[in-house]
Design a protein around this motif. Structure first.
Motif, PDB file in Angstrom:
ATOM      1  N   GLY A  13       0.820  -1.213   0.000  1.00 13.70           N
ATOM      2  CA  GLY A  13       0.000   0.000   0.000  1.00 13.70           C
ATOM      3  C   GLY A  13       0.849   1.255   0.000  1.00 13.70           C
ATOM      4  O   GLY A  13       0.547   2.236  -0.698  1.00 13.70           O
ATOM      5  N   ILE A  14       1.947   1.221   0.796  1.00 12.68           N
ATOM      6  CA  ILE A  14       2.845   2.375   0.842  1.00 12.68           C
ATOM      7  C   ILE A  14       3.506   2.607  -0.509  1.00 12.68           C
ATOM      8  O   ILE A  14       3.580   3.726  -1.006  1.00 12.68           O
ATOM      9  N   VAL A  15       3.973   1.499  -1.123  1.00 12.23           N
ATOM     10  CA  VAL A  15       4.609   1.601  -2.439  1.00 12.23           C
ATOM     11  C   VAL A  15       3.623   2.141  -3.468  1.00 12.23           C
ATOM     12  O   VAL A  15       3.952   3.010  -4.281  1.00 12.23           O
ATOM     13  N   ALA A  16       2.384   1.617  -3.423  1.00 10.84           N
ATOM     14  CA  ALA A  16       1.367   2.071  -4.377  1.00 10.84           C
ATOM     15  C   ALA A  16       1.071   3.560  -4.201  1.00 10.84           C
ATOM     16  O   ALA A  16       0.898   4.290  -5.172  1.00 10.84           O
ATOM     17  N   ALA A  17       1.026   4.006  -2.936  1.00 11.55           N
ATOM     18  CA  ALA A  17       0.758   5.418  -2.674  1.00 11.55           C
ATOM     19  C   ALA A  17       1.886   6.302  -3.192  1.00 11.55           C
ATOM     20  O   ALA A  17       1.651   7.363  -3.789  1.00 11.55           O
ATOM     21  N   ILE A  18       3.135   5.833  -2.986  1.00  8.57           N
ATOM     22  CA  ILE A  18       4.298   6.611  -3.447  1.00  8.57           C
ATOM     23  C   ILE A  18       4.315   6.679  -4.969  1.00  8.57           C
ATOM     24  O   ILE A  18       4.479   7.749  -5.559  1.00  8.57           O
ATOM     25  N   VAL A  19       4.144   5.509  -5.609  1.00  7.34           N
ATOM     26  CA  VAL A  19       4.161   5.467  -7.068  1.00  7.34           C
ATOM     27  C   VAL A  19       3.008   6.283  -7.651  1.00  7.34           C
ATOM     28  O   VAL A  19       3.179   7.051  -8.605  1.00  7.34           O
ATOM     29  N   GLY A  20       1.824   6.106  -7.068  1.00  8.10           N
ATOM     30  CA  GLY A  20       0.667   6.860  -7.546  1.00  8.10           C
ATOM     31  C   GLY A  20       0.841   8.357  -7.371  1.00  8.10           C
ATOM     32  O   GLY A  20       0.512   9.143  -8.265  1.00  8.10           O
ATOM     33  N   GLY A  21       1.378   8.758  -6.224  1.00  6.91           N
ATOM     34  CA  GLY A  21       1.620  10.178  -5.986  1.00  6.91           C
ATOM     35  C   GLY A  21       2.635  10.756  -6.952  1.00  6.91           C
ATOM     36  O   GLY A  21       2.468  11.867  -7.467  1.00  6.91           O
ATOM     37  N   TYR A  22       3.688   9.970  -7.210  1.00  4.81           N
ATOM     38  CA  TYR A  22       4.717  10.399  -8.173  1.00  4.81           C
ATOM     39  C   TYR A  22       4.118  10.556  -9.566  1.00  4.81           C
ATOM     40  O   TYR A  22       4.349  11.566 -10.246  1.00  4.81           O
ATOM     41  N   ALA A  23       3.323   9.563  -9.981  1.00  2.00           N
ATOM     42  CA  ALA A  23       2.734   9.599 -11.321  1.00  2.00           C
ATOM     43  C   ALA A  23       1.801  10.795 -11.473  1.00  2.00           C
ATOM     44  O   ALA A  23       1.835  11.504 -12.484  1.00  2.00           O
ATOM     45  N   LEU A  24       0.972  11.038 -10.474  1.00  2.00           N
ATOM     46  CA  LEU A  24       0.024  12.150 -10.537  1.00  2.00           C
ATOM     47  C   LEU A  24       0.758  13.497 -10.552  1.00  2.00           C
ATOM     48  O   LEU A  24       0.388  14.412 -11.289  1.00  2.00           O
ATOM     49  N   THR A  25       1.793  13.601  -9.717  1.00  2.00           N
ATOM     50  CA  THR A  25       2.572  14.837  -9.686  1.00  2.00           C
ATOM     51  C   THR A  25       3.269  15.076 -11.018  1.00  2.00           C
ATOM     52  O   THR A  25       3.294  16.200 -11.536  1.00  2.00           O
ATOM     53  N   SER A  26       3.839  13.998 -11.581  1.00  2.00           N
ATOM     54  CA  SER A  26       4.510  14.107 -12.869  1.00  2.00           C
ATOM     55  C   SER A  26       3.545  14.551 -13.955  1.00  2.00           C
ATOM     56  O   SER A  26       3.859  15.447 -14.751  1.00  2.00           O
ATOM     57  N   LEU A  27       2.360  13.946 -13.992  1.00  2.00           N
ATOM     58  CA  LEU A  27       1.363  14.305 -15.002  1.00  2.00           C
ATOM     59  C   LEU A  27       0.908  15.751 -14.823  1.00  2.00           C
ATOM     60  O   LEU A  27       0.711  16.484 -15.800  1.00  2.00           O
ATOM     61  N   PHE A  28       0.756  16.174 -13.585  1.00  2.00           N
ATOM     62  CA  PHE A  28       0.319  17.544 -13.304  1.00  2.00           C
ATOM     63  C   PHE A  28       1.372  18.549 -13.779  1.00  2.00           C
ATOM     64  O   PHE A  28       1.052  19.544 -14.446  1.00  2.00           O
ATOM     65  N   LEU A  29       2.645  18.276 -13.454  1.00  2.00           N
ATOM     66  CA  LEU A  29       3.714  19.192 -13.857  1.00  2.00           C
ATOM     67  C   LEU A  29       4.009  19.104 -15.342  1.00  2.00           C
ATOM     68  O   LEU A  29       4.542  20.051 -15.931  1.00  2.00           O
ATOM     69  N   LEU A  30       3.663  17.970 -15.950  1.00  2.00           N
ATOM     70  CA  LEU A  30       3.792  17.865 -17.404  1.00  2.00           C
ATOM     71  C   LEU A  30       2.866  18.885 -18.069  1.00  2.00           C
ATOM     72  O   LEU A  30       3.200  19.471 -19.100  1.00  2.00           O
ATOM     73  N   ARG A  31       1.724  19.090 -17.447  1.00  2.00           N
ATOM     74  CA  ARG A  31       0.732  20.044 -17.964  1.00  2.00           C
ATOM     75  C   ARG A  31       1.037  21.470 -17.542  1.00  2.00           C
ATOM     76  O   ARG A  31       0.787  22.413 -18.291  1.00  2.00           O
TER      77      ARG A  31
END
Length: 310
Positions: A13-31
């Protein structure tokens, strides 16, 4: 105390939260990349770029061909530079000039005044396999970079430094400053060592991506790291791989290379990547485009401009 299976689920769960948070942040900053990076402010936006001056309509890299392109309204002149034996910055794609002159010599081994005249017929690399002939060419002489700067003081110029030569690198930068062209000149090299040296010496002059940096750019993009990384370059100038399976090379390029080109095309010709760069003020220029279908595709991908032989 947690049971082993509970510990495993917690870790997952911790890994999923970290990966998910990273992916969302990356997508947001990509925009919205300007939340982290100051947008580059280039003083030009060039839709039409004349490759070697427009080498399908005149002898490449000559003042006469440059003038023809400017007269027709080109936005940018693209050219290449070498260094002669006597330290002159010569406008030429090749150091070995047998292809363009028939003389089996190198610019680096020859004084500028001793360079022979250009052939009236030359192969246009990205057009067809047969030489294009310009029997009425009035300008068959190599020119100096200084000549180009003096003749076209207000025209945007793209300079490709072809060799890792410290004197050549220094002289190109110094000449750009001498003619106060910092805002209307793009410079760099496919060689990363050259691009690095040039940028270190002249960080105020717009730089285009070297071949190595293009590979790094793609890796950063697909790993999600790109939105977090500062970029020193101001222009992405890359081949549009789809030209490899067009008319020019349809019968000459081996199938394995066409397959490779399709893979590179899929990875590099990303609208999302080009749009992200544009939001950071980095222009994408695709080369070398010589037909209507490729023009249309290049601009549909989001390219700011195209390099063409016409």
């Amino acid at each position: 105390m947690l049971e082993p299976n509970q510990t495993l689920w917690l870790a997952m769960g911790i890994v999923a939260a970290i990966v998910g948070g990273y992916a969302l942040t990356s997508l947001f900053l990509l925009r919205f990349p300007t939340l982290l990076h100051r947008k580059k402010q280039l003083k030009f936006c060039c839709k039409h770029i004349s490759h070697r001056g427009g080498m399908a309509e005149g002898l490449e890299n000559t003042i006469g061909t440059f003038q023809h392109a400017v007269d027709l309204g080109t936005d940018m002149l693209e050219l290449d530079v070498q260094l002669s034996q006597d330290g002159i910055v010569v406008v030429s794609h090749d150091n070995e000039i047998k292809r363009t002159t028939g003389a089996d010599i190198k610019i680096s081994d020859t004084k500028f005044a001793d360079l022979p005249p250009l052939h009236t017929h030359q192969e246009v690399t990205f057009l067809n396999a047969l030489p294009v002939c310009f029997p009425d060419a009035t300008d068959r002489s190599f020119c100096r970079l200084r000549d180009v700067f003096e003749k076209f003081p207000a025209v945007v110029i793209n300079i490709d430094i072809k060799n890792d030569d410290d004197e050549l690198i220094a002289k190109v930068g110094e000449m750009i400053h001498e003619y106060k062209r910092e805002a209307i000149t793009v410079c760099g090299s496919r060689l990363d060592t050259v691009a690095h040296k040039f940028h270190q010496q002249h960080p105020d002059i717009p730089l285009f991506f070297s071949a190595k940096r293009v590979v790094q750019l793609v890796l950063l993009f697909y790993s999600g790291l790109l939105p977090f990384i500062p970029l020193k370059e101001s222009c992405l100038e890359v081949v549009m791989p789809s030209i490899v399976w067009g008319e020019r090379w349809a019968d000459t390029v081996p199938t394995k290379y066409k397959v490779l080109a399709r893979v590179v095309d899929f990875l590099l010709m990303s609208k999302v990547l080009i749009r992200h760069l544009d939001r950071r003020g980095i222009h994408t220029y695709l080369w070398v485009i010589n037909n209507d279908a490729d023009f249309e595709r290049a601009f549909s991908l989001g390219a700011k401009g195209v390099m063409t032989d016409y």
